[in-house]
Design a protein around this motif. Structure first.
Motif, short mmCIF file in Angstrom:
data_model
loop_
_atom_site.label_atom_id
_atom_site.label_comp_id
_atom_site.label_asym_id
_atom_site.label_seq_id
_atom_site.Cartn_x
_atom_site.Cartn_y
_atom_site.Cartn_z
N UNK A 265 0.81 -1.29 -0.02
CA UNK A 265 0.03 0.05 -0.03
C UNK A 265 0.99 1.26 -0.09
N UNK A 266 1.87 1.26 0.78
CA UNK A 266 2.89 2.52 0.89
C UNK A 266 3.60 2.57 -0.56
N UNK A 267 3.95 1.33 -0.99
CA UNK A 267 4.78 1.27 -2.41
C UNK A 267 3.78 2.04 -3.47
N UNK A 268 2.57 1.74 -3.53
CA UNK A 268 1.64 2.10 -4.67
C UNK A 268 1.67 3.53 -4.57
N UNK A 269 1.71 4.43 -3.10
CA UNK A 269 1.52 5.73 -3.00
C UNK A 269 3.10 6.34 -3.45
N UNK A 271 4.94 5.00 -5.67
CA UNK A 271 5.10 5.02 -7.06
C UNK A 271 4.17 5.93 -7.75
N UNK A 272 3.04 6.07 -7.24
CA UNK A 272 2.29 7.47 -7.87
C UNK A 272 2.79 8.75 -7.68
N UNK A 273 3.43 9.04 -6.61
CA UNK A 273 4.08 10.24 -6.59
C UNK A 273 5.38 10.26 -7.50
N UNK A 274 6.05 9.28 -7.63
CA UNK A 274 7.30 9.10 -8.71
C UNK A 274 6.58 9.54 -9.97
N UNK A 275 5.58 8.73 -10.36
CA UNK A 275 5.03 8.73 -11.77
C UNK A 275 4.34 10.18 -12.02
N UNK A 276 3.98 10.89 -11.07
CA UNK A 276 3.59 12.24 -11.39
C UNK A 276 4.77 13.15 -11.41
N UNK A 277 6.12 12.56 -11.26
CA UNK A 277 7.29 13.63 -11.38
C UNK A 277 7.94 14.12 -10.20
N UNK B 256 -13.93 11.57 3.11
CA UNK B 256 -13.16 12.69 2.94
C UNK B 256 -12.57 12.57 1.59
N UNK B 257 -12.45 11.49 1.12
CA UNK B 257 -11.71 11.33 -0.33
C UNK B 257 -10.40 11.25 -0.09
N UNK B 258 -9.90 10.67 1.18
CA UNK B 258 -8.34 10.35 1.31
C UNK B 258 -8.30 8.88 1.15
N UNK B 259 -7.09 8.65 0.62
CA UNK B 259 -6.74 7.22 0.23
C UNK B 259 -6.70 6.39 1.39
N UNK B 260 -7.43 5.48 1.30
CA UNK B 260 -7.43 4.58 2.70
C UNK B 260 -7.10 3.15 2.47
N UNK B 261 -6.08 2.86 1.53
CA UNK B 261 -5.63 1.58 1.39
C UNK B 261 -4.56 1.14 2.52
N UNK B 262 -3.73 2.00 2.93
CA UNK B 262 -2.96 1.57 4.15
C UNK B 262 -4.05 1.12 5.37
N UNK B 263 -4.81 2.02 6.06
CA UNK B 263 -5.58 1.27 7.15
C UNK B 263 -6.29 0.14 6.61
N UNK B 264 -6.93 0.09 5.37
CA UNK B 264 -7.61 -0.75 4.96
C UNK B 264 -6.94 -2.10 4.88
N UNK B 265 -5.31 -2.08 4.64
CA UNK B 265 -4.49 -3.26 4.82
C UNK B 265 -4.46 -3.84 6.15
#
Lengths: 293, 293
Positions: A265-269, A271-277, B256-265
């Motif tokens: 889950x952290x990795x995906x976040x 990677x998303x920021x890196x992909x956004x530049x 709130x539209x905040x990514x919840x993948x971390x707590x969901x894991x």
């Protein structure tokens, strides 16, 4: 009883937390009326001097201040709807757990029914209630909080007023819980890794403890400054560097049969920021990934 | 140079970390030979007294000890394969980042080629190399570590030998990184929550810092004892209680539209343990959920 710290108080809900709250008032010498749907949970408190009111309306009528701590807002809302007449003019300090929207909706209901309302979030387990290290966040009318602050002192060493928005205490509560759950889950993941090499958890403890003290704790104020100033460029530990390293963690976890959903889950976040530049940003830049949903 | 702390050393790889390692040796007075695929990265070091060897075999031949810190194990393995003759009889201290299996495979290769091998994991950013608070984990032959410990001292205030298994330093490294990433991501998630209510990150800092010191840090040794003794029953904060609370966190984040993948894991792991009948266990019981994959 002229001491404002020892005025009468009614506690609604005697689960583990509610009973601990009522107990703190009884020990402090406040005349304490308690109510719970099932009477059995009141017995120990009555033995210590609390008064049990079998009818919730009678419990609310017993004094000017009601502290509520029930299982859910669904339960709370139903109880309050059935006792609206008795609640009128009272002070309600609601310590029920829920979402910020639950708390805000309860405040609106209170306003509409002439109830003076504070919302609170208890940052303590029941065993800590009444102790100096217990912390409760409050939100609502500043005037009302100032008026009730002394009365609430027996519950927690620290009561922090966070402003008029009754949703904010629960937001702080959920924020700290998110930090707790993520940190401990990361630690348990680490223990699963070291156990795979036959290392007991206690052998790893000094390194985890030192790491928290010397690396993680100092990163909090540093990250806060970066976030508030929106300046994330770093030469110390960029998202690019972290992206490469977290791949090793996810890959190793999978090789060892250890659940990797948390680091993934952290990795995906990242990677998303890196992909956004934003590869040259620090990890603090991830707050924007969270905010992007 | 009879001081064993100032013997000659060769450093392979001059990325940010490799250059910091070479710099620490140069400052300590060790005759230092450096090699990097592109020569430009050696210039600053040469100006300080290092010798640049354009041919890696020449660099390895320059002294008895080789410290390697290249970008990946793929690169390392290729470099070593091309210099096997020169490496024979040398000491290699490999500080390249990778997986525990990478490190174990490199140790096997070294054994097969008559190379005396230590693996290390650097728990520091390049800017910290050489400082007292820098930490390096080592694994491999205990005798070899004892022989080289003095030579390696300029790199980090603390060098910890973890045993013969050359995979263990990287496991500790990844464990601490997992703790770091999860903790900071949980903090960033918390900041996203408080920012949604207009609260700046710095206003939340004292509470996050106090929470880490008073709640999270003490939970580490307590959890370790529970894990090692396999006794997870608790009356303080059970998985049942946490399951109810984490639902509020995930629901609120989504609202709130905040990514919840971390707590969901984390939520999924808690729910799995509860479904397995461990609802009365503490959070430390989650280590078994991680180990179940």
């Amino acid at each position: 009883m002229s001491n404002t710290n020892q005025g009468p108080v009614t506690v609604l809900g005697l689960g583990m937390m509610g009973a601990a709250l009522a107990n703190a008032f009884v020990r402090n010498g406040n005349p304490t009326t308690v109510w719970n749907r099932s009477a059995g949970k009141a017995e120990a408190l009555v033995a210590q001097g609390a008064v049990f009111a079998p009818d919730i309306r009678e419990a609310i009528a017993a004094g000017p201040v009601v502290v509520a701590c029930v299982s859910t807002y669904e339960v709370l809302n139903e109880l309050f709807a059935g006792a609206a007449a008795e609640l009128k003019g009272k002070v309600v300090v609601n310590l029920t757990s829920g979402t910020p929207e639950d708390a805000r909706a309860a405040a609106v209901w209170a306003e509409q029914h002439g109830v003076r309302y504070l919302d609170g979030a208890v940052m303590a387990v029941p065993q800590m209630i009444g102790l100096p290290q217990a912390l409760i966040f409050y939100g609502g009318s500043q005037e009302l909080f100032a008026e009730q602050e002394e009365l609430l002192k027996p519950l927690a060493g620290t009561g922090v007023y966070l402003g008029e928005d009754t949703g904010v205490p629960m937001i702080y509560d959920l924020g700290l819980l998110s930090l707790l759950w993520s940190s401990l889950a990361g630690y348990f993941h680490a223990v699963a890794l070291v156990r795979s090499a036959g290392v007991p958890a206690e052998a790893f403890t000094p390194f985890a403890a030192g790491w928290i003290e010397h690396v993680i704790a100092p990163a909090i104020p540093q990250s806060a400054r970066e976030i508030d100033s929106n300046s994330f460029e770093t030469e110390v530990s960029s998202l690019d560097v972290n992206k490469a390293a977290i791949e090793h963690l996810v890959a190793t976890s999978r090789q060892l049969g250890i659940n990797s959903d948390l680091p993934a889950a952290v990795q995906a976040l990242i990677e998303r920021r890196v992909a956004q530049g934003f590869g040259t940003h620090s990890l603090a830049s991830l707050v924007e990934a969270f905010e992007q949903g």
